[in-house]
Design a protein around this motif. Sequence first.
Motif, short mmCIF file in Angstrom:
data_model
loop_
_atom_site.label_atom_id
_atom_site.label_comp_id
_atom_site.label_asym_id
_atom_site.label_seq_id
_atom_site.Cartn_x
_atom_site.Cartn_y
_atom_site.Cartn_z
N UNK A 68 33.51 44.39 17.89
CA UNK A 68 34.20 45.67 18.01
C UNK A 68 35.48 45.54 18.82
N UNK A 69 35.47 44.72 19.86
CA UNK A 69 36.62 44.64 20.76
C UNK A 69 37.62 43.56 20.39
N UNK A 70 37.41 42.85 19.30
CA UNK A 70 38.36 41.81 18.89
C UNK A 70 38.90 42.13 17.50
N UNK A 71 40.16 41.83 17.31
CA UNK A 71 40.80 42.14 16.03
C UNK A 71 40.55 41.08 14.97
N UNK A 72 40.25 39.86 15.35
CA UNK A 72 40.18 38.75 14.40
C UNK A 72 38.76 38.36 14.04
N UNK A 73 37.83 39.27 14.10
CA UNK A 73 36.42 38.93 13.87
C UNK A 73 35.92 39.36 12.50
N UNK A 74 36.77 39.46 11.51
CA UNK A 74 36.35 39.94 10.20
C UNK A 74 35.57 38.89 9.41
N UNK A 75 35.41 37.68 9.94
CA UNK A 75 34.66 36.64 9.24
C UNK A 75 33.21 37.03 9.02
N UNK A 76 32.68 37.97 9.80
CA UNK A 76 31.28 38.36 9.64
C UNK A 76 31.01 39.03 8.30
N UNK A 77 32.05 39.46 7.63
CA UNK A 77 31.87 40.09 6.32
C UNK A 77 31.97 39.09 5.16
N UNK A 78 32.19 37.84 5.47
CA UNK A 78 32.28 36.83 4.42
C UNK A 78 30.88 36.44 3.93
N UNK A 79 30.72 36.21 2.64
CA UNK A 79 29.39 35.89 2.08
C UNK A 79 28.76 34.63 2.68
N UNK A 80 29.55 33.63 2.97
CA UNK A 80 28.99 32.40 3.52
C UNK A 80 28.41 32.63 4.92
N UNK A 81 29.07 33.42 5.73
CA UNK A 81 28.55 33.75 7.05
C UNK A 81 27.24 34.52 6.92
N UNK A 82 27.21 35.50 6.01
CA UNK A 82 26.00 36.28 5.77
C UNK A 82 24.86 35.39 5.30
N UNK A 83 25.16 34.46 4.39
CA UNK A 83 24.13 33.54 3.90
C UNK A 83 23.58 32.67 5.04
N UNK A 84 24.47 32.25 5.95
CA UNK A 84 24.02 31.49 7.10
C UNK A 84 23.09 32.29 7.99
N UNK A 85 23.39 33.56 8.17
CA UNK A 85 22.51 34.44 8.97
C UNK A 85 21.14 34.60 8.31
N UNK A 86 21.12 34.78 7.00
CA UNK A 86 19.86 34.92 6.27
C UNK A 86 19.06 33.63 6.36
N UNK A 87 19.73 32.49 6.21
CA UNK A 87 19.05 31.20 6.32
C UNK A 87 18.48 30.98 7.72
N UNK A 88 19.24 31.32 8.75
CA UNK A 88 18.76 31.18 10.12
C UNK A 88 17.55 32.08 10.38
N UNK A 89 17.56 33.28 9.84
CA UNK A 89 16.43 34.20 9.99
C UNK A 89 15.19 33.64 9.30
N UNK A 90 15.36 33.16 8.09
CA UNK A 90 14.22 32.60 7.35
C UNK A 90 13.66 31.37 8.05
N UNK A 91 14.54 30.52 8.57
CA UNK A 91 14.09 29.32 9.27
C UNK A 91 13.36 29.67 10.56
N UNK A 92 13.88 30.63 11.31
CA UNK A 92 13.21 31.00 12.57
C UNK A 92 11.85 31.65 12.29
N UNK A 93 11.75 32.45 11.24
CA UNK A 93 10.46 33.03 10.89
C UNK A 93 9.46 31.94 10.49
N UNK A 94 9.92 30.97 9.72
CA UNK A 94 9.06 29.87 9.30
C UNK A 94 8.58 29.06 10.50
N UNK A 95 9.49 28.78 11.42
CA UNK A 95 9.10 28.03 12.62
C UNK A 95 8.14 28.83 13.49
#
Length: 152
Positions: A90-117
């Motif tokens: 919210x407080x930074x202007x250059x943080x729009x990368x969070x809306x990129x599909x690859x970043x989102x896919x990484x978040x989903x993968x990290x969530x699935x991996x942590x649940x599995x572990x």
Amino acid sequence: FALTGVLLVLTSLLPSAWTTPCFSPLVMTTLIACAQLAACMLPGVSRFAATVFAGRLLGLSMRRSLQWSWFMFAPLMAMAGLIHGVGRFVFADQQWFVFEPLFFAGCVLATALSYTLFAAVLRLFQARRSWVLGLYMLLPIALVLFFSVKGH
């Protein structure tokens, strides 16, 4: 790591039919919270191991002890995510990368991996094999001691 390893090994040594909880929920919550606070103050002790061990000592089943650990940890992680993740976004202007599909896919993968572990850890504890994690924690300490003694 060493104290965490010892707690995890001791947890696996407790009998599966330990005792029935004889404390009220408020007292149980207070005692487990004290174990977490003690773990925060002692270097090398994880809050996870302290919570699970305290829960088992208080008569909780292995599954319930793991749930206590998760439920006490999840709000802390959620707040850290909000403060350090959303707050910085919210407080930074250059943080729009969070809306990129690859970043989102990484978040989903990290969530699935942590649940599995987490599921794998739950299975280890239910099979009374938490000592495996304890050895994992003790192994780096043993290697450092071995190589430091051998080097002198």
